[in-house]
Design an enzyme around this catalytic site. Structure first.
Site, PDB file in Angstrom:
ATOM      1  N   ARG A  67      16.697  49.176 -12.207  1.00  0.00           N
ATOM      2  CA  ARG A  67      16.813  49.355 -13.636  1.00  0.00           C
ATOM      3  C   ARG A  67      17.927  50.472 -13.947  1.00  0.00           C
ATOM      4  NH1 ARG A  67      10.790  50.709 -14.733  1.00  0.00           N
ATOM      5  NH2 ARG A  67       9.749  48.996 -14.267  1.00  0.00           N
TER       6      ARG A  67
ATOM      7  N   ARG B  58      17.335  51.362 -20.627  1.00  0.00           N
ATOM      8  CA  ARG B  58      17.130  52.139 -21.959  1.00  0.00           C
ATOM      9  C   ARG B  58      17.686  53.720 -21.615  1.00  0.00           C
ATOM     10  NH1 ARG B  58      11.239  50.690 -23.157  1.00  0.00           N
ATOM     11  NH2 ARG B  58      10.868  50.792 -20.647  1.00  0.00           N
TER      12      ARG B  58
ATOM     13  N   ASP C 295      15.129  39.557 -16.497  1.00  0.00           N
ATOM     14  CA  ASP C 295      13.795  39.876 -16.271  1.00  0.00           C
ATOM     15  C   ASP C 295      13.050  39.315 -15.315  1.00  0.00           C
ATOM     16  OD1 ASP C 295      10.720  39.807 -17.411  1.00  0.00           O
ATOM     17  OD2 ASP C 295      11.582  41.562 -18.082  1.00  0.00           O
TER      18      ASP C 295
ATOM     19  N   TYR D   1       1.012  38.645 -14.104  1.00  0.00           N
ATOM     20  CA  TYR D   1       1.309  38.578 -15.456  1.00  0.00           C
ATOM     21  C   TYR D   1       0.855  37.277 -16.043  1.00  0.00           C
ATOM     22  CZ  TYR D   1       4.412  42.499 -15.684  1.00  0.00           C
ATOM     23  OH  TYR D   1       5.080  43.912 -15.434  1.00  0.00           O
TER      24      TYR D   1
ATOM     25  N   ARG E 193      21.592  46.772 -27.091  1.00  0.00           N
ATOM     26  CA  ARG E 193      20.404  45.947 -27.543  1.00  0.00           C
ATOM     27  C   ARG E 193      20.249  45.745 -28.902  1.00  0.00           C
ATOM     28  NH1 ARG E 193      14.019  46.209 -26.069  1.00  0.00           N
ATOM     29  NH2 ARG E 193      13.505  45.423 -27.919  1.00  0.00           N
TER      30      ARG E 193
END
Length: 363
Positions: A28, A32, A78, A154, A41
């Site tokens: 990652r 963020r 993703d 998921y 973003r």
């Protein structure tokens, strides 16, 4: 013709070849915790807006490399792109994790699943080509996918989960359906990663983020067997270049021997694993990646550096007793937290590069 690679340290370490220092990248790393990512973003309007725009995905993939001297880039995407292409309807609400419009919990839903047409994922392959071009040989580009089991979690749960109730209920009550889902997922992941390699990925990683939630026995049957099925189908060469593969199972420390035999070149380790013991146990078969606790990065920079040095010292002399190279890629034991101070990452990168050079000087 693609640009000549100026820094191949990461690829060399994956293949247990000599390196001048221990290469470093972070799970990652584009994300963020970086103010420039937040600005991108906001411009894109949403996470999927970023991920589905090759130009935006290229921009954010390169941001951490412009800030830190990292040794690899990883595709900005993703893990849930594959089930999304199967028609399950992926969305990301602000401040929430991913969610699927359709869950796969019964025979009818399983019967509708198929390996998706890879054209539906063309935006990913276009991003790979765009990033590779923009890197211009600076560092290698890593492609990735979720593992068949992690994707299935998921798909069955419909979102993230604390207790894995739906997916484990299906696994224990209808193992036949679970195996059908996993077989389709494995073949889809292999096709997806091979298409990333064709588009320019120079290494690929399988993230088995939820493998560690399984019981012993169930892990081997429902997770590892299908990661193996993926790895067995992967291209190991493209345009004359060797393409290494990495398998990372969070919580997989119990099964290191079996994971090391699954067919990848590198085994990723989370922070619960003792690196020295892992090297003694499986280092002769594969390179190792990891494994600093991501929360170390909240400590003051001098503590970050001390903990990074501990990880390098735990791995030890990069050469084996017979003079061959062991292969270590420094990474976190899982993804970097969004609250990480960016300047602490600078301290980490500097410590890893400088201490690992000192280790080699003394070896």
């Amino acid at each position: 013709m693609s640009a000549t690679l100026k820094n191949d340290t990461f690829l060399r370490a994956c293949l247990r070849q000599p390196t001048d220092y221990t290469p470093l990248w972070l799970m990652r790393q584009a994300g963020r915790y970086l103010p420039e990512y937040k600005a991108s973003r906001a411009k894109a309007g949403s996470f999927m807006g970023l991920a589905t725009s090759p130009a935006m995905a290229t921009e954010v993939t390169l941001q951490p490399l412009d800030r830190y001297p990292l040794d690899a880039a990883i595709l900005f995407s993703d893990i849930l792109t594959v089930p999304d292409a199967m028609g399950l309807g992926l969305s990301f609400a602000q401040g929430e994790g991913p969610r699927f419009a359709k869950q796969v919990r019964d025979e009818a839903a399983v019967s509708e699943l198929a390996v998706p047409d890879m054209h539906k994922l063309q935006y990913v392959f276009d991003a790979v080509s765009s990033i590779r071009k923009a890197l211009d040989g600076r560092v290698p580009l890593i492609g990735f996918s979720g593992s068949p089991w992690t994707l299935a979690c998921y798909m069955v749960e419909g979102a993230g989960s604390d207790d894995y109730r739906h997916v484990k209920s299906l696994m224990y009550s209808r193992p036949d359906l679970m195996h059908k889902i996993l077989a389709i997922n494995a073949d889809a992941v292999a096709a997806y990663l091979n298409a990333q390699i064709d588009a320019g990925a120079q290494a690929v990683m399988v993230f088995d983020s939820w493998g560690g939630v399984l019981a012993d026995g169930a892990f081997q049957e429902f997770s590892l067997a299908y990661s193996r099925r993926v790895l067995a189908q992967l291209k190991t060469e493209h345009e004359g270049q060797r393409i290494p593969s990495i398998l990372f199972t969070k919580g997989g420390g119990l099964w290191l021997d079996e994971i090391a035999d699954a067919g990848s070149d590198v085994v990723g380790l989370d922070w619960t694993v003792n690196l020295a013991k892992a090297r003694a146990q499986i280092g002769g078969r594969v390179a190792l990646q990891g494994n600093l606790d991501p929360n170390v990065l909240f400590a003051p920079p001098e503590r970050v550096q001390a903990e990074a040095i501990k990880v390098l010292d735990s791995f030890g002399n990069p050469r084996n007793a017979d003079g061959s190279w062991a292969g270590h890629i420094f990474n976190l034991g899982h993804g970097i937290s969004q609250f990480t101070p960016p300047e602490h990452v600078s301290a980490l990168v500097e410590a890893v590069h400088s201490h690992s050079r000192r280790q080699r000087a003394g070896a």
